[in-house]
Design a protein around this motif. Structure first.
Motif, PDB file in Angstrom:
ATOM      1  N   ASN A  92       0.847  -1.201   0.000  1.00  0.00           N
ATOM      2  CA  ASN A  92       0.000   0.000   0.000  1.00  0.00           C
ATOM      3  C   ASN A  92       0.876   1.243   0.000  1.00  0.00           C
ATOM      4  N   PRO A  93       0.677   2.162  -0.955  1.00  0.00           N
ATOM      5  CA  PRO A  93       1.569   3.329  -1.085  1.00  0.00           C
ATOM      6  C   PRO A  93       1.623   4.201   0.157  1.00  0.00           C
ATOM      7  N   ASP A  94       0.474   4.305   0.891  1.00  0.00           N
ATOM      8  CA  ASP A  94       0.465   5.203   2.041  1.00  0.00           C
ATOM      9  C   ASP A  94       0.904   4.522   3.332  1.00  0.00           C
ATOM     10  N   GLY A  95       1.253   3.232   3.259  1.00  0.00           N
ATOM     11  CA  GLY A  95       1.727   2.522   4.442  1.00  0.00           C
ATOM     12  C   GLY A  95       0.638   1.985   5.346  1.00  0.00           C
ATOM     13  N   SER A  96      -0.623   2.194   4.971  1.00  0.00           N
ATOM     14  CA  SER A  96      -1.722   1.736   5.824  1.00  0.00           C
ATOM     15  C   SER A  96      -2.021   0.254   5.581  1.00  0.00           C
TER      16      SER A  96
ATOM     17  N   GLY B  53       1.883  -6.283   8.577  1.00  0.00           N
ATOM     18  CA  GLY B  53       2.802  -5.700   7.593  1.00  0.00           C
ATOM     19  C   GLY B  53       2.642  -4.222   7.363  1.00  0.00           C
ATOM     20  N   GLY B  54       1.513  -3.630   7.707  1.00  0.00           N
ATOM     21  CA  GLY B  54       1.315  -2.202   7.529  1.00  0.00           C
ATOM     22  C   GLY B  54       1.839  -1.401   8.713  1.00  0.00           C
ATOM     23  N   ASP B  55       1.682  -0.074   8.614  1.00  0.00           N
ATOM     24  CA  ASP B  55       2.186   0.811   9.663  1.00  0.00           C
ATOM     25  C   ASP B  55       1.080   1.365  10.549  1.00  0.00           C
ATOM     26  N   TYR B  56      -0.164   1.428  10.032  1.00  0.00           N
ATOM     27  CA  TYR B  56      -1.251   2.035  10.798  1.00  0.00           C
ATOM     28  C   TYR B  56      -2.566   1.754  10.075  1.00  0.00           C
ATOM     29  N   ILE B  57      -3.668   2.089  10.708  1.00  0.00           N
ATOM     30  CA  ILE B  57      -4.975   2.175  10.056  1.00  0.00           C
ATOM     31  C   ILE B  57      -5.564   3.540  10.376  1.00  0.00           C
ATOM     32  N   THR B  58      -6.461   3.991   9.511  1.00  0.00           N
ATOM     33  CA  THR B  58      -7.158   5.257   9.748  1.00  0.00           C
ATOM     34  C   THR B  58      -8.545   4.955  10.297  1.00  0.00           C
ATOM     35  N   ASP B  59      -8.813   5.452  11.508  1.00  0.00           N
ATOM     36  CA  ASP B  59     -10.120   5.233  12.137  1.00  0.00           C
ATOM     37  C   ASP B  59     -11.010   6.427  11.815  1.00  0.00           C
ATOM     38  N   ALA B  60     -11.548   6.441  10.584  1.00  0.00           N
ATOM     39  CA  ALA B  60     -12.378   7.555  10.140  1.00  0.00           C
ATOM     40  C   ALA B  60     -13.727   7.521  10.852  1.00  0.00           C
ATOM     41  N   ARG B  61     -14.189   8.695  11.257  1.00  0.00           N
ATOM     42  CA  ARG B  61     -15.473   8.793  11.938  1.00  0.00           C
ATOM     43  C   ARG B  61     -16.613   8.638  10.938  1.00  0.00           C
ATOM     44  N   VAL B  62     -17.556   7.698  11.234  1.00  0.00           N
ATOM     45  CA  VAL B  62     -18.767   7.525  10.436  1.00  0.00           C
ATOM     46  C   VAL B  62     -19.952   7.808  11.349  1.00  0.00           C
ATOM     47  N   ASN B  63     -20.668   8.904  11.089  1.00  0.00           N
ATOM     48  CA  ASN B  63     -21.775   9.311  11.949  1.00  0.00           C
ATOM     49  C   ASN B  63     -23.071   8.651  11.510  1.00  0.00           C
TER      50      ASN B  63
ATOM     51  N   ALA C  26      -8.150   9.485  13.275  1.00  0.00           N
ATOM     52  CA  ALA C  26      -6.965   9.037  14.010  1.00  0.00           C
ATOM     53  C   ALA C  26      -6.193   8.000  13.217  1.00  0.00           C
ATOM     54  N   HIS C  27      -4.873   8.090  13.257  1.00  0.00           N
ATOM     55  CA  HIS C  27      -4.003   7.035  12.759  1.00  0.00           C
ATOM     56  C   HIS C  27      -3.707   6.108  13.941  1.00  0.00           C
ATOM     57  N   VAL C  28      -4.132   4.852  13.838  1.00  0.00           N
ATOM     58  CA  VAL C  28      -4.075   3.911  14.961  1.00  0.00           C
ATOM     59  C   VAL C  28      -3.016   2.868  14.690  1.00  0.00           C
ATOM     60  N   VAL C  29      -2.189   2.602  15.691  1.00  0.00           N
ATOM     61  CA  VAL C  29      -1.126   1.598  15.567  1.00  0.00           C
ATOM     62  C   VAL C  29      -1.400   0.457  16.555  1.00  0.00           C
ATOM     63  N   THR C  30      -0.541  -0.532  16.522  1.00  0.00           N
ATOM     64  CA  THR C  30      -0.729  -1.726  17.353  1.00  0.00           C
ATOM     65  C   THR C  30      -0.905  -1.363  18.826  1.00  0.00           C
TER      66      THR C  30
END
Length: 885
Positions: A441-445, A497-507, A521-525
């Motif tokens: 993944n290009p953005d590391g996610s 294998g990735g660096d993070y996930i994005t926890d996007a808010r869904v209302n 938020a960028h969330v890590v292990t």
């Protein structure tokens, strides 16, 4: 001819026993019972000390033995798993004699605060018991609930086959309506009421007695069950020093090591004991590996009329799971056949499950028992648990497609939105391929991760019971106080294998996700994402019970009430200062009673009845993963009555009963299985569920000769919905609530709502134990299941036409052998168990995701191929060597 030969053999054998015993001397009679439970010690031995002359105890606990007329004679009473007792003969009728289990508490103090054990021919309820000997001989390789599978009205299953993932239903009620009491302490999950047996995976190592009470039960705590109660008494402080060590080896690399030791009671009144065990194995399907550590410790202090005892017990475990229902055709096509598991893969060259569970829930208690005088006592338990663990499963990162509504990655083999596999359709999941995708993944996610759905809780309580005898009236009253805090949140377990996930808010109004206070938020292990909330549940209860016992009549009346307080705190969906919901409170109560009459020395009849109003569980009070209060949540009601008859003699015992339970105003909040335009689950709130559970039950024992015992049970029941539901309210992502027509359930067979397993409505069991030699015993048990209906998705039944799918009938047979011997002067035993002896292939669980509403859709072949199923466990064995020192 066979019947005539069997009768002739039994007659000759009986005459031989009578002749061998002789007609001379004095005839001594009596009854031998368990000191704690008052159960007959069937097959126990009564020996004249210094001789080989002995008799065994009959089914009702009675015995007869002739001793010399002159001089003093000493009798020795012995039974496996019990402390032997000697008694000098003085009278011809010795009355009732009791033996203590080897794990009994000091000075015969029962460790539970209130005494919920039903006494045969006295307590007017339907109850069946399992003692320590049965557990040792039959249960080495069984899941704990399976020890009760031959009991009337009981249905057990290993579900997907994961260690401790088994379930139990009683009289058609699922586990959230079945109470589990461990030494009188309630052990059900507070939020949903369920029994999670993996929390107590080592329980059978420390259990000395287990009793299942069907229907109203004899339990007097303030928060009741609806379908039945399982009472478990564990080991406490032992009187004499000593210990045991055992090693078990079985199928699929199963290993279990158990070590226990007790110091005995010293002259200052102190005693202690402990037990440790380790269990491991691969499971009967790939990816079901497990490891468990069971622990138990007790320290007690004894005074003249008081005992103070501290206990701690628990089981730290981790295991792979199988959640995906697959079709019969999938199992037929898969190389592993009925043992196929679509939910495991290969991670860095090792077997790795896409669904795992780990948990540890130690239970600590401080028990005080005070015998104030011969008619007055006070017993109190102060207890607490701390639980921490998680369901760890493969999921998609927030906002990534290809998941189920709950966020699970689709693991059905061949699914176009599923996971990569190492080979063909039925090969393992390729975790290395998932890792490579994340790395690219290009953005590391990460697009797919392993996430932990964490449950962390603290629970405390106090149960105190005061007992007083007034003539023929035995009265007790007490307090039942509880408080629970449970935290729930998701964390990243492995970014694969990735660096993070994005926890996007869904209302979304139906199921908001992400953190409103940190919307991208960028969330890590190890960090939290998706949701983070807490439940606080308090309960204050009182109970009062009066029992009348005189001659052949016993009767009781029991009243209890409780007040529950429920609050939800949400850290992700609300801003600081607005995160607590208001407290939501409910009253609950119960009133029950019963009468037992002993017609003569053999027969008794009883009747009981009661009404229960139970506060709704906190999981049904708050909607849509928010602090929104469910306006339709209201107390559930149960009206229950039962009549029964018992017969007891030295050769044959039997119990029969007929019952009817009407269960009303059940509320269920669940996902519909569909998603809205924004990808969030659509939630439905169903109210007004009304059911009836009724039937006939039988269980009996036959001992035609001294060394052979037959057992049997039969249940013929009817569990169905009485009415259609009330309105079903569905909330869309825009916040609009749509009220559907009632779900058309009237007349359909009851199952646990949705995909959870149901109960067979006809069950039967037969068992035989034969003492072929003084040191060798062989046993066999056969269980039969019929009128067993698949569960279904009820939210789709908005028009008529559906009929329940009946799973094919099946039966299974288990075999065991016990050999007891001396090893270096120590008592030792070898136990071998074979489960599903004939390797029977059967459907243990079935789920109809899309219930057909037309005759064409209900074509048997079409429906069968569309079912999601789990097959039962194949033939397995377990061998155990145990030495006492």
């Amino acid at each position: 001819m066979r019947k005539i030969l069997l009768l002739l053999f039994a007659t000759v054998f009986s005459l031989g026993i009578t002749y061998a015993q002789g007609n001379g001397g004095k005839l001594i009679t009596g009854k031998l019972l368990d000191s704690q439970t008052k159960e007959p010690l069937i097959g126990a031995t009564v020996t004249i000390k210094g001789t080989t002359k002995a008799v065994s105890v009959s089914l009702d606990g009675t015995f007869k033995i002739r001793v010399p007329e002159e001089g003093t004679t000493t009798l020795v009473f012995s039974y496996i798993g019990y402390i032997s007792k000697t008694l000098d003969v003085a009278d011809k009728n010795l009355g009732t004699i009791t033996l203590d289990p080897t794990t009994s508490s000091v000075k015969e103090v029962v460790v539970n605060a209130s005494s919920p054990i039903a006494v045969n021919r006295s307590t007017p309820i339907a109850a069946s018991s399992v003692n320590q000997v049965y557990i040792e001989e039959k249960g080495a390789g069984a899941e704990f609930p399976e020890l009760l599978k031959s009991t009337p009205g009981v249905m057990t299953s290993r579900t997907g086959g994961g260690y401790g993932d088994s379930r139990i239903n009683i009289r058609g009620f699922s586990s959230n309506n079945v109470a589990l009491l461990i030494n009188g302490i309630p052990a059900n999950d507070v939020e949903a009421g369920k029994l999670y047996w993996n929390d107590w995976a080592g329980l059978q190592d420390v259990t000395t007695f287990m009793q299942v009470q069907r229907g109203l039960s004899a339990t007097d705590i303030a928060v009741p069950s609806l379908g039945g109660t399982i009472n478990i008494l564990t080991r406490n402080t032992e009187k004499d020093p000593g210990g045991t060590i055992s090693q078990s080896v079985g199928s699929f690399n199963s290993f279990k090591t158990v070590l226990s030791y007790a110091t005995g009671l010293n002259d200052k009144g102190w005693a202690s004991s402990f037990l440790l065990s380790r269990t491991s194995g691969d499971g009967y399907a790939q990816g079901l590996y497990y490891t468990g550590y069971n622990y138990f410790a007790n320290i007690s202090k004894v005074w003249k009329n008081q005992t103070l005892s501290f206990n701690i017990m628990g089981a730290a475990q981790s295991h792979g799971q199988r959640y995906t229902f697959n079709t019969i055709s999938t199992y037929r096509a898969a190389p592993d056949g009925t043992q196929y598991n679509s939910d495991f893969g290969i991670y860095n060259g090792k077997v790795y499950s896409a669904e795992q569970n780990f948990y540890n829930k130690p239970l600590a208690s401080l028990n005080h028992n005070w015998t104030i005088d011969s008619k007055t006592s006070l017993s109190t338990i102060l207890y607490g648990t701390y639980g921490y663990g998680a369901a760890d499963y493969l999921s998609a990162a927030p906002g990534v497609s290809g998941t189920t509504p709950q966020g699970y990655v689709t693991l059905t083999p061949g699914s176009p939105t599923g996971v990569p596999r190492t080979g063909g359709t039925y090969s393992p999941i390729d975790f290395n391929s998932i890792i490579q995708t994340n790395v690219n993944n290009p953005d590391g996610s990460s697009t797919r991760i392993m996430q932990n759905v964490v449950n962390k809780h603290v629970q405390g309580g106090l149960i105190s019971t005061f007992k007083k005898v007034f003539g023929d009236f035995h009265t007790l009253g007490g307090l039942d106080l509880r408080y629970y805090t449970g935290e729930h949140y998701n964390t990243v377990a492995d970014l694969l294998g990735g660096d993070y996930i994005t926890d996007a808010r869904v209302n979304s109004a139906t199921s908001p996700t992400g953190n409103i206070n940190n919307p991208n938020a960028h969330v890590v292990t190890g960090q939290r994402f998706n949701n983070d909330y807490r439940y606080d549940v308090g309960s204050e209860g009182v109970y009062l019970q009066t029992e009348y016992i005189k001659n052949d009549l016993s009767a009781f009346v029991s009243l209890a009430g409780n007040y529950t307080n429920n609050r939800r705190t949400d850290y992700f969906n609300y801003t600081p200062g607005n995160q607590n919901s208001p407290w939501v409170n409910f009253w609950g109560y119960q009133a029950k009673g019963g009468v037992n009459y002993n017609i003569d020395a053999h027969s008794n009849v009883y009747v009981n009845g009661g009404y229960i109003q139970r506060s709704p569980l906190v999981a049904a009070i708050f909607l849509n993963k928010q602090n929104e209060v469910n306006a339709n949540a209201k107390p559930e009601k149960l009206l229950d009555y039962e009549v029964g008859y018992g017969y007891q003699s030295g050769i044959f015992t039997a119990k029969v009963d007929a019952f009817r339970s009407t269960y009303r105003d059940r509320t269920v909040v669940r996902s519909t299985g569909a998603v809205d335009t924004d990808g969030t689950p659509i939630v439905v709130n169903i109210s007004g569920l009304n059911e009836v559970h009724q039937g006939f039950e039988f269980e009996g024992k036959l001992r035609p000769v001294k060394d052979i015992t037959f057992t049997g049970s039969l249940t013929i029941a009817d569990y169905h919905y009485l009415t259609n539901t009330g309105p079903a309210q569905t909330t869309s992502s825009t916040g609009t609530t749509v009220t559907q027509s009632s779900l058309l359930l009237k007349g359909l067979k009851v199952g646990e709502f949705g995909s959870a397993p149901t109960s067979a409505q006809t069950t039967a069991a037969l068992g035989v134990d034969v003492q072929v030699l003084p040191a060798v015993k062989i046993g066999a048990n056969w269980n039969y299941y019929a009128r067993y209906y698949a569960t279904f998705d009820p939210t789709k039944l908005t028009s008529t036409g559906y009929t329940n799918y009946e799973v094919p009938n099946y039966s299974i047979c288990d075999l065991n052998i016990v050999y007891r011997f001396k090893f270096a002067g120590l008592d030792a035993s070898f136990v071998g168990n074979v489960y599903n002896l004939f390797n029977t292939e059967y459907l243990s669980d079935a789920y109809e995701l899309n219930p057909p509403l037309t005759p064409a859709g209900q074509n048997f072949a079409t429906r069968t191929n569309a079912l999601g199923v789990w097959y039962g466990a194949p033939r397995m064995y377990m061998t155990t060597l145990k030495v006492k020192f």
